[in-house]
Scaffold this motif. Sequence first.
Motif, PDB file in Angstrom:
ATOM      1  N   GLY A  16       0.807  -1.215   0.000  1.00 15.45           N
ATOM      2  CA  GLY A  16       0.000   0.000   0.000  1.00 15.45           C
ATOM      3  C   GLY A  16       0.839   1.263   0.000  1.00 15.45           C
ATOM      4  N   SER A  17       0.149   2.402   0.076  1.00 17.18           N
ATOM      5  CA  SER A  17       0.803   3.711   0.011  1.00 17.18           C
ATOM      6  C   SER A  17       0.301   4.621   1.123  1.00 17.18           C
ATOM      7  CB  SER A  17       0.528   4.383  -1.338  1.00 17.18           C
ATOM      8  OG  SER A  17       1.048   3.633  -2.409  1.00 17.18           O
ATOM      9  N   ARG A  19       0.986   9.004   2.404  1.00 15.02           N
ATOM     10  CA  ARG A  19       1.670  10.284   2.183  1.00 15.02           C
ATOM     11  C   ARG A  19       1.766  10.997   3.523  1.00 15.02           C
ATOM     12  NH1 ARG A  19       2.867  14.294  -1.739  1.00 15.02           N
ATOM     13  NH2 ARG A  19       2.271  16.428  -1.163  1.00 15.02           N
ATOM     14  N   ARG A  66      10.991   3.661  -3.845  1.00 11.86           N
ATOM     15  CA  ARG A  66       9.644   3.506  -3.280  1.00 11.86           C
ATOM     16  C   ARG A  66       9.156   4.784  -2.602  1.00 11.86           C
ATOM     17  NH1 ARG A  66       8.904   0.199   0.841  1.00 11.86           N
ATOM     18  NH2 ARG A  66      11.046   0.325   1.654  1.00 11.86           N
ATOM     19  N   THR A  68       9.358   9.092  -1.974  1.00 11.83           N
ATOM     20  CA  THR A  68       9.694  10.352  -2.620  1.00 11.83           C
ATOM     21  C   THR A  68       9.506  11.490  -1.623  1.00 11.83           C
ATOM     22  OG1 THR A  68       8.974   9.520  -4.778  1.00 11.83           O
ATOM     23  CG2 THR A  68       9.249  11.902  -4.543  1.00 11.83           C
ATOM     24  N   GLN A  83       6.065  10.731   0.178  1.00  7.66           N
ATOM     25  CA  GLN A  83       5.176   9.791  -0.500  1.00  7.66           C
ATOM     26  C   GLN A  83       5.806   8.414  -0.399  1.00  7.66           C
ATOM     27  OE1 GLN A  83       2.098  10.261  -2.029  1.00  7.66           O
ATOM     28  NE2 GLN A  83       2.109   8.029  -2.167  1.00  7.66           N
ATOM     29  N   ASN A  85       5.349   4.451  -1.281  1.00  8.07           N
ATOM     30  CA  ASN A  85       4.665   3.441  -2.083  1.00  8.07           C
ATOM     31  C   ASN A  85       5.269   2.066  -1.836  1.00  8.07           C
ATOM     32  OD1 ASN A  85       3.136   5.520  -3.307  1.00  8.07           O
ATOM     33  ND2 ASN A  85       4.703   5.818  -4.877  1.00  8.07           N
ATOM     34  N   SER A  86       4.558   1.049  -2.237  1.00 10.18           N
ATOM     35  CA  SER A  86       5.045  -0.335  -2.107  1.00 10.18           C
ATOM     36  C   SER A  86       5.560  -0.602  -0.698  1.00 10.18           C
ATOM     37  CB  SER A  86       6.158  -0.609  -3.134  1.00 10.18           C
ATOM     38  OG  SER A  86       5.693  -0.367  -4.449  1.00 10.18           O
TER      39      SER A  86
END
Length: 117
Positions: A16-17, A19, A66, A68, A83, A85-86
């Motif tokens: 999942g992600s 922020r 993954r 940022t 951010q 991700n993964s």
Amino acid sequence: QVQPVESGGGLVQPGGSLRLSCAASGRIFSIYTLAWYRQAPGKQRESVATITSGGTTTYADSVKGRFTISRDNAKNTVMVYLQMNSLKPEDTAVYYCNTAPTAHWSWGHGTQVTVSS
């Protein structure tokens, strides 16, 4: 003394992600390099991503590709974002923002990220 406020953490499944956001105001110096740090249970706090005032970024090998990092500067306020991700279970930690390589600000409360199915 500047104390950042981190937010955006939560419980997410592997892959999942999320922020994350960090807001800091007060005696802010836009020339500072900013960073996201994390501390997992029983481990030392580590830097995972940094961003210079000019936008140059660096990442720990464990998150490269993954995560940022980004930033928005205003006169006396700075926003820093991460951010993610993964996400993996090993990303579980409390995440903090501060300056780098020296933490000039007080440490905030952080935001908990838990990656689990």
